[in-house]
Design an enzyme around this catalytic site. Structure first.
Site, short mmCIF file in Angstrom:
data_model
loop_
_atom_site.label_atom_id
_atom_site.label_comp_id
_atom_site.label_asym_id
_atom_site.label_seq_id
_atom_site.Cartn_x
_atom_site.Cartn_y
_atom_site.Cartn_z
N GLY A 219 -49.70 13.28 -33.49
CA GLY A 219 -48.45 12.81 -34.07
C GLY A 219 -47.25 13.43 -33.37
N GLU B 75 -52.63 17.86 -22.04
CA GLU B 75 -52.61 16.41 -22.09
C GLU B 75 -52.31 15.83 -20.72
OE1 GLU B 75 -50.52 12.69 -24.51
OE2 GLU B 75 -49.55 14.64 -24.50
N SER C 2 -42.96 10.82 -19.46
CA SER C 2 -42.86 9.89 -18.34
C SER C 2 -42.79 10.65 -17.01
CB SER C 2 -41.62 9.00 -18.49
OG SER C 2 -40.44 9.75 -18.29
#
Length: 396
Positions: A127, A246, A381
């Site tokens: 989340g 990640e 990004s």
């Protein structure tokens, strides 16, 4: 860095290959090779196979169920899994939350949550992103305010792009616990049971027609204060630490190696002007360029894994790996789709008149191409990653 394997490392590689050959069901391999979306049962089956071998959390310390592998052993395992068409490990519990709990969690949190990650009792989702808080993650607006008893946080807000959230029973969240503090200083890291009243999950259907991501709403959700990881208002530290894992995972070095091998095979079988496409000068040049970049990325991947094995967290290297890894995977998708030409259909067909016959990946090349356009966006990004590299390396 010496990239040649020692006899011990080669023996480990043989052990991994034998394990994958004997333990991974053919049906699971075939679905991965075809580029199909896997269901919850598929992922749980793969996790159970790895956990039974003691290899699921191969980057955790041994005291918490890890393997104690070296950086090279982890590198070998990742690549062999990719080449054998094994599923990716769902990252949210094992690769992301696990390291955060090990570094920042209390002893009670480690004893409770880490075994449940390993045995599959909990399926975690992430989340982080919100409408208006994606690349600028510190702009999260979901709030967590202590109730009168001081024993619970009351959470209100929304998360979006929650991957596989429809399978999850738990979610780790960034929540704002101090609205008046600077953005990064007023955030906390909270573990939330998805079955708590007030949690609602709504599907988001992606371009390829799949239900992979979701939006999650919190309305007066009561969360025990004991589920706070680290210090209150200091969750940004946990968030940054998690993101390095990640970003490294998104790079998918092993999967690019497998994709490169598949591309070479296709380029040898597809004909252009009476010769294999691999002999076309322009196409061969693009293949050579991406292969060179992939070889360079392997070295960077080893450096990042070595940093983690030494007790640290990957720094700017993880951002470098994320940028190049996602660009390489997208280029491989583009080249495979180009090589297949009109046969790279988004929907499963008959394969009639295809130079590759009815092979499943023929039918999924276009779907994979479009789905993987997201790689350079999520997890921070690539433009944001370049800013991170500038700040950390150039001191800007």
């Amino acid at each position: 860095m010496d990239l040649s394997f020692t006899p011990e490392e080669q023996a480990f590689r043989d052990e991994v290959q034998a394990f994958l050959r004997d333990k991974v069901p053919t049906s699971l391999r075939d679905r991965v090779r075809a580029g199909e979306h896997l269901g919850k049962a598929d992922h749980e089956q793969w996790h159970a196979i790895l956990n039974a071998q003691g290899w699921l959390a191969n980057h955790w310390p041994q005291q918490w169920g890890g393997t104690g592998w070296s950086a090279v052993q982890k590198f070998i395992f990742e690549h062999e899994c990719a080449l054998a068409y094994c599923p990716r490990t769902v990252p949210f519990g094992v690769n992301m939350l696990g390291p955060v709990l090990i570094k920042y969690g209390s002893d009670a949190q480690k004893r409770h949550w880490l075994p449940r990650i390993l045995d599959g009792s909990d399926w975690w989702c992430q989340g982080y992103s919100e409408p208006g808080a994606g690349s600028d993650l510190a702009a999260v607006k979901t709030t967590a305010v202590k109730d009168a008893s001081g024993q619970f946080y009351v959470v209100n807000g929304q998360k979006t792009w929650t991957t596989l959230g429809h399978h999850a029973n738990m979610i780790f969240c960034l929540v704002r616990t101090d609205r008046d503090a600077k953005k990064q200083e007023g955030i906390s890291f909270l573990l939330i049971d998805m079955a708590t009243p007030g949690v609602e999950v709504r599907p988001i259907i992606t371009l390829d027609g799949e239900h992979e991501v979701n939006e999650v709403f919190f309305t007066d959700v009561k969360v025990p204060v004991a589920n706070l990881v680290g210090e209150e208002h200091k969750g940004w530290t946990c968030a940054k630490y998690l993101l390095t894992y990640e970003r490294t995972n998104i790079a998918g070095v092993g999967f690019s190696v497998a994709a490169m091998a598949r591309l070479k095979d296709v380029a040898q079988r597809v004909m252009k002007n009476g010769k294999p496409l691999a002999q076309d000068p322009l196409f061969a040049a693009r293949m050579a360029q991406v292969e060179i970049e992939l070889e360079n990325m392997k070295t960077t991947n080893l450096r990042v894994i070595a940093a983690v094995a030494g007790g640290g967290a990957p720094g700017a290297e993880s951002s470098m790996l994320k940028i190049k890894g996602t660009e390489i995977r997208q280029e491989l998708n583009a080249l495979l789709r180009r090589a297949m030409g009109p046969h790279a259909r988004a929907l499963v067909g008959t394969g009639v008149d295809s130079p590759l016959g009815a092979e499943p990946e023929v039918h999924h090349a276009t779907a994979q191409y479009f789905n993987n356009r997201k790689l350079s966006i999520f997890g921070g990004s690539n433009e944001v990653q370049k800013n991170i590299i500038s700040k950390m390396i150039l001191g800007l």
